[in-house]
Design a protein around this motif. Structure first.
Motif, PDB file in Angstrom:
ATOM      1  N   TYR A   3       0.846  -1.189   0.000  1.00  0.00           N
ATOM      2  CA  TYR A   3       0.000   0.000   0.000  1.00  0.00           C
ATOM      3  C   TYR A   3       0.883   1.241   0.000  1.00  0.00           C
ATOM      4  O   TYR A   3       1.764   1.372   0.839  1.00  0.00           O
ATOM      5  N   GLN A   4       0.625   2.144  -0.915  1.00  0.00           N
ATOM      6  CA  GLN A   4       1.415   3.368  -1.023  1.00  0.00           C
ATOM      7  C   GLN A   4       0.943   4.459  -0.069  1.00  0.00           C
ATOM      8  O   GLN A   4       1.713   5.317   0.325  1.00  0.00           O
ATOM      9  N   HIS A   5      -0.332   4.433   0.274  1.00  0.00           N
ATOM     10  CA  HIS A   5      -0.930   5.532   1.038  1.00  0.00           C
ATOM     11  C   HIS A   5      -1.254   5.181   2.481  1.00  0.00           C
ATOM     12  O   HIS A   5      -1.678   6.052   3.234  1.00  0.00           O
ATOM     13  N   ILE A   6      -1.092   3.923   2.871  1.00  0.00           N
ATOM     14  CA  ILE A   6      -1.539   3.485   4.194  1.00  0.00           C
ATOM     15  C   ILE A   6      -0.353   3.084   5.062  1.00  0.00           C
ATOM     16  O   ILE A   6       0.551   2.393   4.604  1.00  0.00           O
ATOM     17  N   GLU A  52      -6.944   8.586  -5.015  1.00  0.00           N
ATOM     18  CA  GLU A  52      -6.226   7.311  -4.956  1.00  0.00           C
ATOM     19  C   GLU A  52      -6.094   6.798  -3.523  1.00  0.00           C
ATOM     20  O   GLU A  52      -6.227   5.606  -3.267  1.00  0.00           O
ATOM     21  N   ALA A  53      -5.835   7.697  -2.574  1.00  0.00           N
ATOM     22  CA  ALA A  53      -5.692   7.292  -1.172  1.00  0.00           C
ATOM     23  C   ALA A  53      -7.012   6.756  -0.621  1.00  0.00           C
ATOM     24  O   ALA A  53      -7.038   5.749   0.096  1.00  0.00           O
ATOM     25  N   GLN A  55      -9.524   5.446  -2.385  1.00  0.00           N
ATOM     26  CA  GLN A  55      -9.788   4.163  -3.040  1.00  0.00           C
ATOM     27  C   GLN A  55      -8.917   3.058  -2.442  1.00  0.00           C
ATOM     28  O   GLN A  55      -9.383   1.942  -2.234  1.00  0.00           O
ATOM     29  N   GLU A  56      -7.672   3.383  -2.146  1.00  0.00           N
ATOM     30  CA  GLU A  56      -6.784   2.390  -1.536  1.00  0.00           C
ATOM     31  C   GLU A  56      -7.271   2.006  -0.140  1.00  0.00           C
ATOM     32  O   GLU A  56      -7.159   0.847   0.261  1.00  0.00           O
ATOM     33  N   ARG A  59      -9.871  -0.577  -0.644  1.00  0.00           N
ATOM     34  CA  ARG A  59      -9.248  -1.849  -1.035  1.00  0.00           C
ATOM     35  C   ARG A  59      -8.564  -2.510   0.161  1.00  0.00           C
ATOM     36  O   ARG A  59      -8.620  -3.728   0.329  1.00  0.00           O
ATOM     37  N   TYR A  60      -7.926  -1.706   1.019  1.00  0.00           N
ATOM     38  CA  TYR A  60      -7.289  -2.225   2.227  1.00  0.00           C
ATOM     39  C   TYR A  60      -8.329  -2.930   3.109  1.00  0.00           C
ATOM     40  O   TYR A  60      -8.094  -4.024   3.620  1.00  0.00           O
ATOM     41  N   HIS A  63      -9.379  -6.229   1.647  1.00  0.00           N
ATOM     42  CA  HIS A  63      -8.331  -7.226   1.861  1.00  0.00           C
ATOM     43  C   HIS A  63      -8.318  -7.694   3.319  1.00  0.00           C
ATOM     44  O   HIS A  63      -8.177  -8.888   3.596  1.00  0.00           O
TER      45      HIS A  63
END
Length: 77
Positions: A3-6, A52-53, A55-56, A59-60, A63
């Motif tokens: 994850y790029q933002h978390i 994007e953050a 949306q991520e 998704r996190y 998951h």
């Protein structure tokens, strides 16, 4: 999954996963979505977040739920 933002750090929000560089938790983002907000609404409310953050974050959560124990839900209640 990467994850790029978390991030999650013991000294920030008690280790709850949040958006990097903020104290905005994934939990808060999901609560906001559950209350009817769109991604655009969230970005407007929290301008430090990118689309994007957000949306991520969703998704996190997906998951995380896939790898968690399922809690039985009583549909009659």
């Amino acid at each position: 999954m990467i994850y790029q933002h978390i991030v999650s750090a013991p000294g920030v929000l008690g280790g709850k996963p949040c958006i990097k560089g903020t104290r905005i938790s994934i939990e808060l983002i999901l609560e906001t979505v559950a209350n009817g907000a769109s991604v655009a609404d969230i970005v407007r409310e929290f301008p430090q977040l990118s689309v994007e953050a957000v949306q991520e974050a969703v998704r996190y959560a997906i998951h995380a739920l896939r790898s968690e124990r399922i809690i039985d839900v009583d549909m009659a209640a």
